[in-house]
Design a protein around this motif. Structure first.
Motif, mmCIF file in Angstrom:
data_model
loop_
_atom_site.group_PDB
_atom_site.id
_atom_site.type_symbol
_atom_site.label_atom_id
_atom_site.label_comp_id
_atom_site.label_asym_id
_atom_site.label_seq_id
_atom_site.Cartn_x
_atom_site.Cartn_y
_atom_site.Cartn_z
ATOM 1 N N GLY A 99 0.836 -1.194 0.000
ATOM 2 C CA GLY A 99 0.000 0.000 0.000
ATOM 3 C C GLY A 99 0.867 1.239 0.000
ATOM 4 N N LEU A 100 0.250 2.369 -0.219
ATOM 5 C CA LEU A 100 0.932 3.653 -0.178
ATOM 6 C C LEU A 100 0.096 4.638 0.630
ATOM 7 C CD1 LEU A 100 1.900 4.092 -3.964
ATOM 8 C CD2 LEU A 100 3.421 3.317 -2.122
ATOM 9 N N VAL A 101 0.772 5.490 1.383
ATOM 10 C CA VAL A 101 0.110 6.616 2.032
ATOM 11 C C VAL A 101 0.645 7.879 1.375
ATOM 12 C CG1 VAL A 101 -0.463 7.769 4.186
ATOM 13 C CG2 VAL A 101 0.016 5.306 4.189
ATOM 14 N N LEU A 102 -0.253 8.643 0.746
ATOM 15 C CA LEU A 102 0.103 9.862 0.027
ATOM 16 C C LEU A 102 -0.314 11.074 0.850
ATOM 17 C CD1 LEU A 102 -1.473 9.021 -3.474
ATOM 18 C CD2 LEU A 102 0.753 8.291 -2.621
ATOM 19 N N GLY A 103 0.577 12.061 0.987
ATOM 20 C CA GLY A 103 0.163 13.244 1.722
ATOM 21 C C GLY A 103 1.299 14.207 1.981
ATOM 22 N N PRO A 104 1.060 15.189 2.843
ATOM 23 C CA PRO A 104 2.050 16.213 3.162
ATOM 24 C C PRO A 104 2.973 15.761 4.291
ATOM 25 C CG PRO A 104 -0.026 16.796 4.155
ATOM 26 C CD PRO A 104 -0.258 15.495 3.432
ATOM 27 N N SER A 105 3.548 16.736 5.003
ATOM 28 C CA SER A 105 4.567 16.424 6.003
ATOM 29 C C SER A 105 4.021 15.693 7.217
ATOM 30 C CB SER A 105 5.271 17.707 6.450
ATOM 31 O OG SER A 105 4.342 18.678 6.891
ATOM 32 N N ASN A 106 2.703 15.704 7.434
ATOM 33 C CA ASN A 106 2.197 14.913 8.552
ATOM 34 C C ASN A 106 2.176 13.422 8.223
ATOM 35 O OD1 ASN A 106 -0.120 14.888 6.893
ATOM 36 N ND2 ASN A 106 -1.210 16.362 8.167
ATOM 37 N N VAL A 107 2.180 13.070 6.926
ATOM 38 C CA VAL A 107 2.384 11.674 6.524
ATOM 39 C C VAL A 107 3.858 11.313 6.678
ATOM 40 C CG1 VAL A 107 2.367 10.073 4.566
ATOM 41 C CG2 VAL A 107 0.401 11.561 4.993
ATOM 42 N N TYR A 108 4.726 12.192 6.208
ATOM 43 C CA TYR A 108 6.166 12.027 6.397
ATOM 44 C C TYR A 108 6.492 11.827 7.876
ATOM 45 C CZ TYR A 108 11.112 13.590 6.322
ATOM 46 O OH TYR A 108 12.472 13.704 6.470
ATOM 47 N N GLY A 109 5.782 12.540 8.717
ATOM 48 C CA GLY A 109 5.973 12.403 10.153
ATOM 49 C C GLY A 109 6.991 13.356 10.723
ATOM 50 N N PHE A 110 6.913 14.640 10.318
ATOM 51 C CA PHE A 110 7.843 15.627 10.864
ATOM 52 C C PHE A 110 7.701 15.687 12.381
ATOM 53 C CE2 PHE A 110 9.061 19.816 12.323
ATOM 54 C CZ PHE A 110 10.302 19.969 11.742
#
Length: 303
Positions: free
Chosen positions: A70-81
């Protein structure tokens, strides 16, 4: 955002993210720096944060070579800053839950147009398409709030273009009521494009109804000490005011679009009790709570 001196005192792991934060262009898209390795996180050769699965550290390319992923697509909150440990990010938690790897496609203010392009490239080149996508479109809106500018096709200026975009207009910005309509048209177009691509390739899709500190019912003690929600300077005053002014419009458009497309929209929405590192990034418990919501929706589309 927030009081980062206090945040780094209260959450020492955040220092790694501040010291190692590097934005680079890939074409006209802003990504994180490639091949970063530090105590709290690491990135792959394309600047995507690694995820984990059964003790392995995986790049997005590693995941795409798996029999099922699977993939999770998104901004920096997906990246986990600000979130220490690749194993604590959304993709890793979902991998733990479902028994197959999830790749972390999180970009600085990653918007739906850019994320569609990445998904299209992976679907076209990987040996097999992903089994499921979680798309979090909050970057469309938070990117808009920096400038109040949006184009109905291309979206808002990226983080390295903001100053130039404002200089071009010499302070004469169009009415925000007009610009929010362009932003809503933009996000609707590209979320629909992601949905159509997933439908054509037989990929299950869940939309993530991400949320921010501004929608939190009651701040925690650590959030109070971190001065979350307090603007530091005129630019943040404008950004936060814009976010509060149009958050309901954006939320309503996302809900309406998900309903018309018949796609589950998971997450707390306009009211939450989860934990935050700063106004837009979740702490460990907040990330896990969101993933519980996402996982429940994923289970319905994978049946």
């Amino acid at each position: 955002m927030a009081n980062y001196q206090n945040i780094m005192r209260l959450r020492p792991e955040v220092r790694d993210f501040v010291r190692n934060r590097r934005w680079v262009h890939r074409g006209d898209v802003i990504t994180y720096g490639a091949n970063v390795q530090c105590g709290s996180f690491s990135t792959d050769a394309r600047g995507y944060r690694h995820s984990t699965f059964r003790g392995q550290t995986l790049s997005v390319a590693d995941c795409a070579r798996s029999d099922r992923y699977g993939l999770v697509l998104g901004p920096s909150n997906v990246y986990g800053f600000g979130l220490a440990g690749n194993e604590n990010t959304m993709p890793s938690l979902l991998a733990e839950r479902f028994g197959f790897p999830f790749g972390n496609v999180g970009l600085p203010e990653g918007n739906s147009r850019t994320l569609f392009s990445i998904l299209l490239g992976i679907a076209a080149r990987a040996p097999r398409p992903p089994s499921v996508i979680v798309h979090i479109s909050g970057g469309d809106y938070t990117n808009f709030c920096y400038t109040g500018l949006a184009d109905p096709l291309f979206g808002s200026p990226n983080l390295k273009q903001i100053e130039m975009a404002l200089q071009e207009r010499k302070g004469r910005l169009p009415p925000p009521e007009k610009q929010i309509e362009s932003l809503l048209s933009f996000t609707s177009l590209w979320i629909r494009a992601i949905a159509e691509l997933c439908h054509a390739r037989g990929i299950a899709l869940v939309l993530g109804h991400d949320t921010t500190f501004f929608e939190k019912r009651q701040p925690s003690e650590i959030e109070i000490q971190s001065e979350l929600g307090k603007p530091f300077g005129p630019a943040q005053e404008r950004q936060f005011a814009m976010h509060k002014r149009f958050a309901t419009d954006y939320s309503n458009r996302r809900e309406g679009l998900a309903g018309r497309l018949g796609i589950p929209l998971a997450g707390p929405g306009m009211s939450n009790d989860i934990g935050f590192v700063d106004e837009f990034h979740y702490d460990r418990e907040g990330t896990r709570a969101l993933c519980d919501d996402f996982a429940a929706a994923i289970e319905t589309v994978l049946r």
